[in-house]
Design an enzyme around this catalytic site. Structure first.
Site, PDB file in Angstrom:
ATOM      1  N   LYS A 294       0.821  -1.215   0.000  1.00  0.00           N
ATOM      2  CA  LYS A 294       0.000   0.000   0.000  1.00  0.00           C
ATOM      3  C   LYS A 294       0.854   1.265   0.000  1.00  0.00           C
ATOM      4  CE  LYS A 294      -4.465  -1.283   1.891  1.00  0.00           C
ATOM      5  NZ  LYS A 294      -5.519  -0.836   2.817  1.00  0.00           N
TER       6      LYS A 294
ATOM      7  N   LYS B 264      -4.711  -9.849  -6.878  1.00  0.00           N
ATOM      8  CA  LYS B 264      -5.931  -9.939  -6.067  1.00  0.00           C
ATOM      9  C   LYS B 264      -7.029  -9.017  -6.606  1.00  0.00           C
ATOM     10  CE  LYS B 264      -6.400  -7.848  -2.066  1.00  0.00           C
ATOM     11  NZ  LYS B 264      -6.306  -7.354  -0.685  1.00  0.00           N
TER      12      LYS B 264
ATOM     13  N   LYS C  51     -10.941  -3.474  -4.429  1.00  0.00           N
ATOM     14  CA  LYS C  51     -11.749  -2.277  -4.668  1.00  0.00           C
ATOM     15  C   LYS C  51     -10.878  -1.096  -5.079  1.00  0.00           C
ATOM     16  CE  LYS C  51     -12.503  -2.489   0.262  1.00  0.00           C
ATOM     17  NZ  LYS C  51     -13.515  -2.868   1.179  1.00  0.00           N
TER      18      LYS C  51
HETATM   19  P1  AMP Z   1     -10.839  -5.149   2.856  1.00  0.00           P
HETATM   20  O1  AMP Z   1     -11.668  -4.809   1.687  1.00  0.00           O
HETATM   21  O2  AMP Z   1      -9.368  -5.057   2.556  1.00  0.00           O
HETATM   22  O3  AMP Z   1     -11.226  -4.437   4.102  1.00  0.00           O
HETATM   23  O4  AMP Z   1     -11.107  -6.684   3.142  1.00  0.00           O
HETATM   24  C1  AMP Z   1     -12.201  -7.129   3.912  1.00  0.00           C
HETATM   25  C2  AMP Z   1     -12.255  -8.644   3.922  1.00  0.00           C
HETATM   26  O5  AMP Z   1     -12.438  -9.144   2.594  1.00  0.00           O
HETATM   27  C3  AMP Z   1     -10.975  -9.301   4.456  1.00  0.00           C
HETATM   28  O6  AMP Z   1     -11.331 -10.452   5.202  1.00  0.00           O
HETATM   29  C4  AMP Z   1     -10.256  -9.694   3.199  1.00  0.00           C
HETATM   30  O7  AMP Z   1      -9.374 -10.769   3.387  1.00  0.00           O
HETATM   31  C5  AMP Z   1     -11.400 -10.063   2.284  1.00  0.00           C
HETATM   32  N1  AMP Z   1     -11.023  -9.886   0.871  1.00  0.00           N
HETATM   33  C6  AMP Z   1     -10.722  -8.722   0.261  1.00  0.00           C
HETATM   34  N2  AMP Z   1     -10.405  -8.928  -1.037  1.00  0.00           N
HETATM   35  C7  AMP Z   1     -10.496 -10.282  -1.236  1.00  0.00           C
HETATM   36  C8  AMP Z   1     -10.296 -11.129  -2.357  1.00  0.00           C
HETATM   37  N3  AMP Z   1      -9.945 -10.637  -3.549  1.00  0.00           N
HETATM   38  N4  AMP Z   1     -10.499 -12.458  -2.202  1.00  0.00           N
HETATM   39  C9  AMP Z   1     -10.889 -12.973  -1.002  1.00  0.00           C
HETATM   40  N5  AMP Z   1     -11.086 -12.216   0.093  1.00  0.00           N
HETATM   41  C10 AMP Z   1     -10.905 -10.884  -0.008  1.00  0.00           C
END
Ligand code: AMP
Ligand code: TRP
Length: 349
Positions: free
Chosen positions: A124, A207, A210
């Site tokens: 990041k 990955k 968003k």
């Molecule tokens: P975040 O959007 O970074 O706050 O992620 C929130 C949750 O979604 C966390 O448990 C992440 O590990 C999961 N997550 C985010 N992106 C992915 C992805 N591409 N595949 C699987 N899990 C994800």
């Protein structure tokens, strides 16, 4: 019911905590890696606490009005996906001050050397780490505080959070050792299912996120049925048909990703999906996947849009959730202050 036995692993009642950052709209990755699991855990009858981590979101710049909007949208997504605010505690992080307070204590427990190993910070912060916020660096200590403020024992997350949860365990162990207490549980990561790491539709080695500049790389929970179908139709693949065995997906990251997504959405195993589509061309598989994705996601999108019509009701739900969360976190925080030697003689009104 008998009293729980006083050993590190059994002293603590099962309790789940997890969080999602309201730093943008939620993606299919968030849904399969996190949200869908959150609902399953709630429905298994475990005590579940889910949080929109707005304070984590501001570790990188957020427009204030958009942040508020995205937090409400995140809450709407949780509810639309099946989180029941009566059975789970659903709230936004900044409304419970124990998170920030405990994070400070953990900043003094965690070591710089531990933080320096965090790959998410490196990703990041990018090339110019000098310009990253101090909050981005300390982010994992706040995450540990989120979990430990509730003595949570299990944390469902996607694969990318594994390292942060290892750090959370290290913080709990060091705190317990430093102060000679058995106060914090050592959490167990729950990284389960076929889609713990959903990849970009444009590049199966990256990955789905968003924050990816390309909207074509992801499916958003706000996408219409047409958008979902078009993105899947255009998803990157290779020219080979689907293999006869899972082994045949090795070194085919784009194909593997679409199969994983199918498995995650349908609750089949990857083996079952491969068996069903063995030898099929993407011309057959992609429409089947698009139909499945539309069938599973559009009811959630529709419900989210309906909930978003009444932002005051969402705020009310988050406020009520925060009050329940505070009831658990506040006494734990007071014990932490006591353990660490802080005088707490001020009257609370
Ligand atoms: P975040 O959007 O970074 O706050 O992620 C929130 C949750 O979604 C966390 O448990 C992440 O590990 C999961 N997550 C985010 N992106 C992915 C992805 N591409 N595949 C699987 N899990 C994800
Ligand atoms: N760091 C997590 C992410 O980016 C979000 C998060 C914050 C979290 N606090 C948490 C996840 C506590 C689980 C438990 O995905």
């Amino acid at each position: 019911m008998s009293e729980p036995v006083q050993t590190p692993q059994t002293k603590f009642a099962p309790r789940i905590f997890s969080g999602i950052q309201p730093s943008g709209g939620l993606t299919l990755g968030n849904y399969l890696g996190a949200l869908k699991r959150f609902v399953q855990k709630q429905d298994e009858g475990i005590e579940t606490i889910y949080c929109l981590v707005d304070m984590h979101a501001i570790t990188v710049w957020q427009d204030p009005e958009k942040l508020r909007q995205q937090t409400r949208e995140g809450a709407a997504a949780f509810i639309a996906a099946g989180i029941d605010p009566a059975r789970s505690i659903l709230f936004n992080q900044s409304q419970v001050s124990a998170h920030a307070e405990l994070a400070w204590i953990f900043n003094c427990v965690a070591r710089l050397g531990w933080m320096n190993r965090m790959t998410q910070f490196k990703d990041k912060a990018g090339k110019n780490a000098e310009a990253a916020s101090l909050g981005l660096y300390a982010y994992p200590a706040l995450m540990a505080a989120d979990i430990m403020a509730y003595h949570a024992t299990m944390v469902p997350v996607g694969e990318d959070q594994k390292q942060h949860l290892e750090l959370t365990r290290d913080i709990a162990i060091k705190f317990n050792n430093d102060f000679g207490v058995d106060f914090f549980p050592v959490v167990e990561p729950l990284i389960e299912g076929a889609a713990t790491r959903v990849m970009s539709l444009r590049d199966g080695t990256k990955k789905m996120s968003k924050s990816d500049p390309s909207d074509q790389s992801r499916i958003n929970l706000t996408d219409t049925a047409d958008m979902i179908a078009a993105k899947i139709r255009k998803a990157k693949t290779d020219p080979e048909p689907l293999p006869e065995t899972v082994e045949g997906l090795k070194d085919r990251p784009d194909a593997r990703n679409l199969v994983n997504i199918y498995a995650g959405l349908s609750d089949l195993t990857v083996d079952q999906v491969v068996a069903e589509f063995a030898g099929a061309q993407f011309g057959t598989f992609k429409p089947a996947l698009a139909d499945l994705a539309v069938a599973k996601l559009t009811p959630i999108t529709t419900e989210m849009n309906r909930l978003m019509q009444d932002p005051a009701e969402i705020d009310r739900i988050l406020g009520a959730g925060a009050e329940r969360a505070d009831t658990i976190a506040h006494p734990i925080l007071e014990q932490v202050y006591d353990i660490t030697g802080m005088i707490r003689s001020r009257r609370r009104g």
